[in-house]
Scaffold this motif. Structure first.
Motif, PDB file in Angstrom:
ATOM      1  N   ARG A  34       0.847  -1.191   0.000  1.00 29.55           N
ATOM      2  CA  ARG A  34       0.000   0.000   0.000  1.00 29.55           C
ATOM      3  C   ARG A  34       0.886   1.246   0.000  1.00 29.55           C
ATOM      4  N   ALA A  35       0.876   1.971  -1.123  1.00 27.58           N
ATOM      5  CA  ALA A  35       1.723   3.158  -1.233  1.00 27.58           C
ATOM      6  C   ALA A  35       1.062   4.151  -2.182  1.00 27.58           C
ATOM      7  N   ARG A  36       1.696   4.431  -3.344  1.00 19.14           N
ATOM      8  CA  ARG A  36       1.163   5.434  -4.267  1.00 19.14           C
ATOM      9  C   ARG A  36      -0.276   5.107  -4.671  1.00 19.14           C
ATOM     10  N   GLY A  37      -1.122   6.145  -4.634  1.00 23.43           N
ATOM     11  CA  GLY A  37      -2.524   5.978  -5.007  1.00 23.43           C
ATOM     12  C   GLY A  37      -3.427   5.623  -3.839  1.00 23.43           C
ATOM     13  N   TYR A  38      -2.857   5.032  -2.787  1.00 25.01           N
ATOM     14  CA  TYR A  38      -3.639   4.620  -1.620  1.00 25.01           C
ATOM     15  C   TYR A  38      -3.279   5.452  -0.382  1.00 25.01           C
ATOM     16  N   ALA A  39      -2.002   5.577  -0.103  1.00 21.78           N
ATOM     17  CA  ALA A  39      -1.561   6.371   1.048  1.00 21.78           C
ATOM     18  C   ALA A  39      -1.583   7.855   0.670  1.00 21.78           C
ATOM     19  N   PRO A  40      -2.015   8.711   1.578  1.00 26.06           N
ATOM     20  CA  PRO A  40      -2.329   8.454   2.998  1.00 26.06           C
ATOM     21  C   PRO A  40      -3.833   8.464   3.276  1.00 26.06           C
ATOM     22  N   LEU A  41      -4.661   8.029   2.352  1.00 31.82           N
ATOM     23  CA  LEU A  41      -6.107   8.007   2.616  1.00 31.82           C
ATOM     24  C   LEU A  41      -6.383   7.180   3.865  1.00 31.82           C
ATOM     25  N   PRO A  42      -7.248   7.660   4.747  1.00 29.12           N
ATOM     26  CA  PRO A  42      -7.510   6.913   5.979  1.00 29.12           C
ATOM     27  C   PRO A  42      -8.355   5.675   5.728  1.00 29.12           C
ATOM     28  N   VAL A  43      -8.145   4.667   6.567  1.00 30.01           N
ATOM     29  CA  VAL A  43      -9.012   3.493   6.603  1.00 30.01           C
ATOM     30  C   VAL A  43     -10.079   3.774   7.647  1.00 30.01           C
ATOM     31  N   MET A  44     -11.339   3.697   7.245  1.00 30.92           N
ATOM     32  CA  MET A  44     -12.431   3.943   8.184  1.00 30.92           C
ATOM     33  C   MET A  44     -12.704   2.685   8.987  1.00 30.92           C
ATOM     34  N   ILE A  45     -12.727   2.819  10.309  1.00 32.95           N
ATOM     35  CA  ILE A  45     -13.038   1.683  11.172  1.00 32.95           C
ATOM     36  C   ILE A  45     -14.312   1.978  11.948  1.00 32.95           C
ATOM     37  N   GLU A  46     -14.985   0.924  12.396  1.00 36.19           N
ATOM     38  CA  GLU A  46     -16.294   1.065  13.038  1.00 36.19           C
ATOM     39  C   GLU A  46     -16.195   1.738  14.405  1.00 36.19           C
ATOM     40  N   SER A  47     -15.219   1.306  15.216  1.00 37.81           N
ATOM     41  CA  SER A  47     -15.120   1.841  16.577  1.00 37.81           C
ATOM     42  C   SER A  47     -14.100   2.963  16.635  1.00 37.81           C
ATOM     43  N   LYS A  48     -14.351   3.937  17.494  1.00 37.26           N
ATOM     44  CA  LYS A  48     -13.447   5.073  17.598  1.00 37.26           C
ATOM     45  C   LYS A  48     -12.156   4.684  18.319  1.00 37.26           C
ATOM     46  N   ALA A  49     -11.042   5.087  17.740  1.00 33.51           N
ATOM     47  CA  ALA A  49      -9.738   4.816  18.333  1.00 33.51           C
ATOM     48  C   ALA A  49      -9.238   6.064  19.035  1.00 33.51           C
ATOM     49  N   PRO A  50      -8.502   5.893  20.138  1.00 37.23           N
ATOM     50  CA  PRO A  50      -7.862   7.061  20.756  1.00 37.23           C
ATOM     51  C   PRO A  50      -6.712   7.530  19.860  1.00 37.23           C
ATOM     52  N   VAL A  51      -6.057   8.594  20.254  1.00 40.58           N
ATOM     53  CA  VAL A  51      -4.938   9.101  19.459  1.00 40.58           C
ATOM     54  C   VAL A  51      -3.726   8.208  19.732  1.00 40.58           C
ATOM     55  N   VAL A  52      -3.450   7.331  18.793  1.00 38.47           N
ATOM     56  CA  VAL A  52      -2.411   6.308  18.979  1.00 38.47           C
ATOM     57  C   VAL A  52      -1.505   6.265  17.756  1.00 38.47           C
ATOM     58  N   LEU A  53      -0.222   6.096  18.005  1.00 40.71           N
ATOM     59  CA  LEU A  53       0.748   5.785  16.952  1.00 40.71           C
ATOM     60  C   LEU A  53       1.040   4.300  17.019  1.00 40.71           C
ATOM     61  N   SER A  54       1.045   3.626  15.877  1.00 42.61           N
ATOM     62  CA  SER A  54       1.516   2.240  15.844  1.00 42.61           C
ATOM     63  C   SER A  54       2.726   2.169  14.923  1.00 42.61           C
ATOM     64  N   VAL A  55       3.718   1.374  15.315  1.00 43.87           N
ATOM     65  CA  VAL A  55       4.997   1.382  14.607  1.00 43.87           C
ATOM     66  C   VAL A  55       5.207   0.132  13.743  1.00 43.87           C
ATOM     67  N   GLY A  56       4.194  -0.738  13.640  1.00 41.88           N
ATOM     68  CA  GLY A  56       4.245  -1.833  12.692  1.00 41.88           C
ATOM     69  C   GLY A  56       5.213  -2.937  13.052  1.00 41.88           C
ATOM     70  N   ALA A  57       5.579  -3.715  12.035  1.00 42.80           N
ATOM     71  CA  ALA A  57       6.434  -4.880  12.217  1.00 42.80           C
ATOM     72  C   ALA A  57       7.852  -4.577  11.738  1.00 42.80           C
ATOM     73  N   HIS A  58       8.675  -5.607  11.677  1.00 40.41           N
ATOM     74  CA  HIS A  58      10.068  -5.431  11.260  1.00 40.41           C
ATOM     75  C   HIS A  58      10.209  -5.508   9.744  1.00 40.41           C
ATOM     76  N   LEU A  59       9.455  -6.408   9.113  1.00 35.90           N
ATOM     77  CA  LEU A  59       9.495  -6.557   7.662  1.00 35.90           C
ATOM     78  C   LEU A  59       8.271  -5.879   7.048  1.00 35.90           C
ATOM     79  N   LYS A  60       8.434  -5.408   5.794  1.00 39.48           N
ATOM     80  CA  LYS A  60       7.334  -4.734   5.081  1.00 39.48           C
ATOM     81  C   LYS A  60       6.694  -3.662   5.958  1.00 39.48           C
ATOM     82  N   ASN A  61       7.505  -2.919   6.651  1.00 39.77           N
ATOM     83  CA  ASN A  61       7.013  -1.995   7.672  1.00 39.77           C
ATOM     84  C   ASN A  61       6.147  -0.880   7.097  1.00 39.77           C
TER      85      ASN A  61
END
Length: 780
Positions: A399-426
């Motif tokens: 997911r990169a050009r053409g998709y990022a940085p459009l948000p993914v809409m989720i059903e439940s509200k999330a607090p203000v959180v940063l997630s740092v992903g995995a080690h590969l394909k980060n």
């Protein structure tokens, strides 16, 4: 209609939610959707939102797919779709179709759009000799062109983009200020008189040609076998003539990329059809505003002769990663070339792509022969996205050009959180309210350059959206670079088990709440019991997860080295079955590929548990079976052996499978333990018997895949959850995913799989946000 027929019709209904962004308000778009839905007898609604237009329709799977195609192909004349995000959900039971009152609730946040492929109107101008933008490589309008790659800050206007250095001429200014012009407030608006310009440089950065002459010389160089570094919209690309074996081979040697497939750019859709099979859905994806690389089945794999793509592009691979030109610069160059070219990221292996001209000369100076550059700066790197069609739906793999940085809409509200992903394909992500912004693809965090890019992307996202996270979510693996980074931040840290994050990612994308059975299969994930997980069946509840089943563990001699040498996984599987007697057996190909000295070392390692971690990984099981079939003893890129096994299975032509056992274990509330163990040893025994009897690799590979599908269904029956969620890198495998989806449906289950969020580790960041939201909501 009989009651049973009516019930069947209801159960076969699906709900399609479509988020559309672009020029879709004030142009008759909602009446158009109303007419289209009425003509197709679909129930639901359409509404204007602060982000664009939101649609929900219900109907049969076939009609919903046709509706999706029609929405893009039959839009009103003055409308333009910049992105269309379809998600299939469970039906609710709408009784009619209505145009709802526009929504104005919530924050009206500025939406940063992705870079969008060239629209038809701009393309016509570029190739019209009478137009003032004839053959101008940086033509754009409000419907297309650079966005995410040039914006420096919000709100989005020219003075906050890298176009601020280019003062508009009188003609461009008139377009920009005319509300009736399609270039009204098009921030990158430019023309040959006032905009960016093209130059061709030698490896020392000395200009050789300018403007159209630079294009001509670049095309001539590529035809001659040269490697040209092209400065695109989101970074540099390396281009060579895909028909020339010598040129592609030279690119591999210089880029240090031995066998991993290269992506191809074709001048036209017709040219793609000469090399690949293209379905209606694949055609839509190729020509979409996102314009990703699409994995397509080759028509004549291994073909040679004039015009044929060299086998060096994708060795022993029945698929090609194909894309169409997506900027005017690409369109002009590809028209001049009139042949397919390799279009790969402008970097050396394991590094992020170059975006700065000086950096490109430094890092690519020993790779490229020529540099086709321009003077519009790039703010952030944005790779080409990669996708394929699986089970009749778009599946994004990168997911990169053409998709990022459009948000993914989720059903439940999330607090203000940063997630740092995995080690590969980060990737990383920011969550706020119902929106989760997943970053563009960053890559494997194996080098200092990649880690620096990782830190830049985090800082960039936080600055762009003016978000200061109150918590950070990371992988539970203590040694991941991303985890160590998170632990140094002065905020609350939420550690999330890797495979749990995979399943929550898929659930969040599909809008699933409550309980479900998650099937999370991949190569590696830190297990809560100290072993390497990867073949997991997790029952998801509101409070967390329980490990309902996993594959029987086996030793991985050499640890991470086994990822690069599938033969080591095969030895681990066989040692688990036969113990030391393995070393007395003859005729086992992967074992015989080791020297006598190496065999002695392996035996000592296995006997004394020296650097032989235990794993339940489905990915390593794939590797081991691929090695048993002699497909790959050693790999040159991640996933190569599993891919070869998938390709073999596609030609297997059998529905047979191997036996296996599901063993009960003592039930426990400890989620690191499991209630059931899937014993794969009967499968491996069957493979060895078929090999001894001279069975074909294709038949054996198909039987192996069919066995895994049966395992998924049998465990689902034992667990008793109707909803089954498929996630993890193994479900990039089209044969496995589609067979599992079909069989689960036949047995009365409701399967869910990824669509616009990758099933691989590129989707982990979304799952980490979802997990953190659960934890933090409990704390509140």
């Amino acid at each position: 209609m009989k009651s049973s027929d009516k019930d069947k019709e209801i159960t076969e209904q699906e709900r399609l939610r479509v988020v559309i962004r672009g020029a879709v308000q004030g142009v008759g778009f909602r009446p158009f959707i109303y007419r289209l839905a009425s003509e197709m007898a679909l129930n639901g609604w359409v509404v204007n939102t602060p982000h664009g237009v939101l649609i929900e329709v219900e109907g049969s799977d076939e009609r919903l797919k046709q509706f999706l195609l029609s929405v893009q192909s039959d839009v009103p004349p003055n409308a333009f779709i910049q992105s269309i995000e379809p998600i299939f959900l469970d039906p609710i039971g709408y009784r009619d179709f209505e145009i709802r009152k526009s929504e104005d609730k919530g924050e009206k946040t500025a939406l940063v759009l992705p870079d969008i492929s060239t629209c038809k109107e701009c393309l016509r101008e570029v190739f019209d000799p009478n137009n003032r933008r004839y053959r101008y490589p940086f033509t754009n309008c409000t419907h297309c062109g650079p966005r995410f790659s040039i914006i420096e800050a919000l709100p989005y206007d020219r003075q906050r983009t890298t176009m601020k250095r280019f003062e508009m001429c009188e003609s461009c200014r008139a377009e920009y200020e005319n509300p009736m012009d399609r270039r009204f407030h098009a921030q990158p608006n430019a023309c040959p008189d006032c905009g960016p310009h093209l130059e061709l440089w030698d490896p020392k950065g000395i200009p050789i040609a300018k403007g159209d002459a630079a294009l001509d010389e670049a095309a001539r160089a590529i035809h001659g076998g040269a490697i040209v570094a092209l400065k695109g919209v989101g970074g540099y690309q390396l281009l060579v003539d895909a028909r020339r074996r010598d040129a592609v081979r030279r690119l591999r040697e210089r880029k240090l990329r031995e066998e991993k497939p290269f992506a191809l750019m074709f001048p036209t859709l017709r040219a793609i059809r000469e090399h690949c099979e293209v379905s209606a859905l694949e055609e839509r994806l190729l020509q979409s505003p996102e314009s990703p690389i699409v994995l397509l089945k080759r028509i004549h794999p291994g073909a040679s002769g004039a015009g044929a793509v060299s086998e060096e592009v994708a060795p022993r691979n029945p698929y090609l990663g194909a894309m169409l030109p997506y900027t005017p610069l690409h369109h002009l160059l590809m028209t001049d070339l009139d042949c397919p070219v390799v279009a790969t990221s402008g970097n050396r292996s394991e590094e992020p792509i170059c975006i700065d001209d000086g950096e490109a000369l430094d890092r690519l100076g020993g790779v490229a022969d020529w540099f086709l550059v321009h003077d519009r700066p790039i703010v952030r790197h944005v790779d080409d996205s990669v996708a394929r069609i699986v089970a009749g739906r778009e599946l994004v793999l990168r997911r990169a050009r053409g998709y990022a940085p459009l948000p993914v809409m989720i059903e439940s509200k999330a607090p203000v959180v940063l997630s740092v992903g995995a080690h590969l394909k980060n990737t990383v992500a920011l969550g706020r309210g119902n929106d989760v912004w997943i970053s563009q693809h960053i890559g494997d965090l194996e080098t200092s350059e990649s880690f620096n890019a990782f830190r830049r992307v985090i800082s960039d996202l936080e600055d762009l959206y003016s978000i200061e996270p109150g918590a950070v979510a990371c992988d539970a693996h203590p040694d991941y670079v991303s985890t160590r980074f998170a632990e140094k931040l002065d905020v609350n840290v939420v550690r999330v088990q890797h495979h749990y994050a995979h399943i929550l990612s898929c659930m969040a994308e599909n809008g699933i709440h409550g309980s479900a059975l998650g099937v999370s299969w991949d190569g590696t994930g830190y297990g809560m019991d100290g072993t390497v997980w990867g073949g997991e069946f997790l029952k998801i509840t509101e409070s967390g997860f329980s490990r309902e089943a996993c594959f029987r563990v086996f030793q991985l001699p050499g640890g991470d080295q086994a990822i690069k040498e599938p033969r080591r996984s095969a030895v681990g599987l066989l040692y688990e079955m036969f113990g030391e007697k393995l070393f007395d057996r003859d005729g086992i190909k992967p074992f015989e590929s080791f020297s006598s000295r190496e065999k002695g070392i392996l035996l000592a390692m296995l006997q004394h548990n020296i650097h032989t971690p235990l794993t339940s990984s489905a990915g390593r099981l794939f590797d081991g079976v691929a090695a048993l079939l002699g497909l790959h003893f050693v790999t040159r890129f991640e996933g190569q052996a599993a891919m070869a096994l998938e390709f073999c299975a596609e030609g297997g032509g059998t529905t047979e499978s191997y036996p296996f056992e599901i063993l009960d274990e003592a039930s426990t509330k400890d989620s690191s333990r499991t209630n059931r163990v899937i014993d794969w040893s009967p499968i491996v025994s069957g493979i060895l018997e078929d090999l001894a009897a001279g069975g074909s690799a294709g038949t054996i590979a198909a039987k192996f895949h069919n066995s895994l599908v049966t395992i998924i269904v049998d465990v689902a029956i034992l667990v008793g959850e109707e909803r089954v969620v498929l996630s993890g890198g193994c479900f990039q495998n089209r044969y496995l995913a589609e067979k599992a989806i079909v069989m689960l449906k036949e047995r009365g289950f409701h399967p869910y799989w990824h669509q616009r969020v990758p099933p691989n580790d590129g989707g982990i960041a979304l799952g980490q946000i979802a997990a953190a939201a659960r934890v933090l909501s409990k704390e509140r």
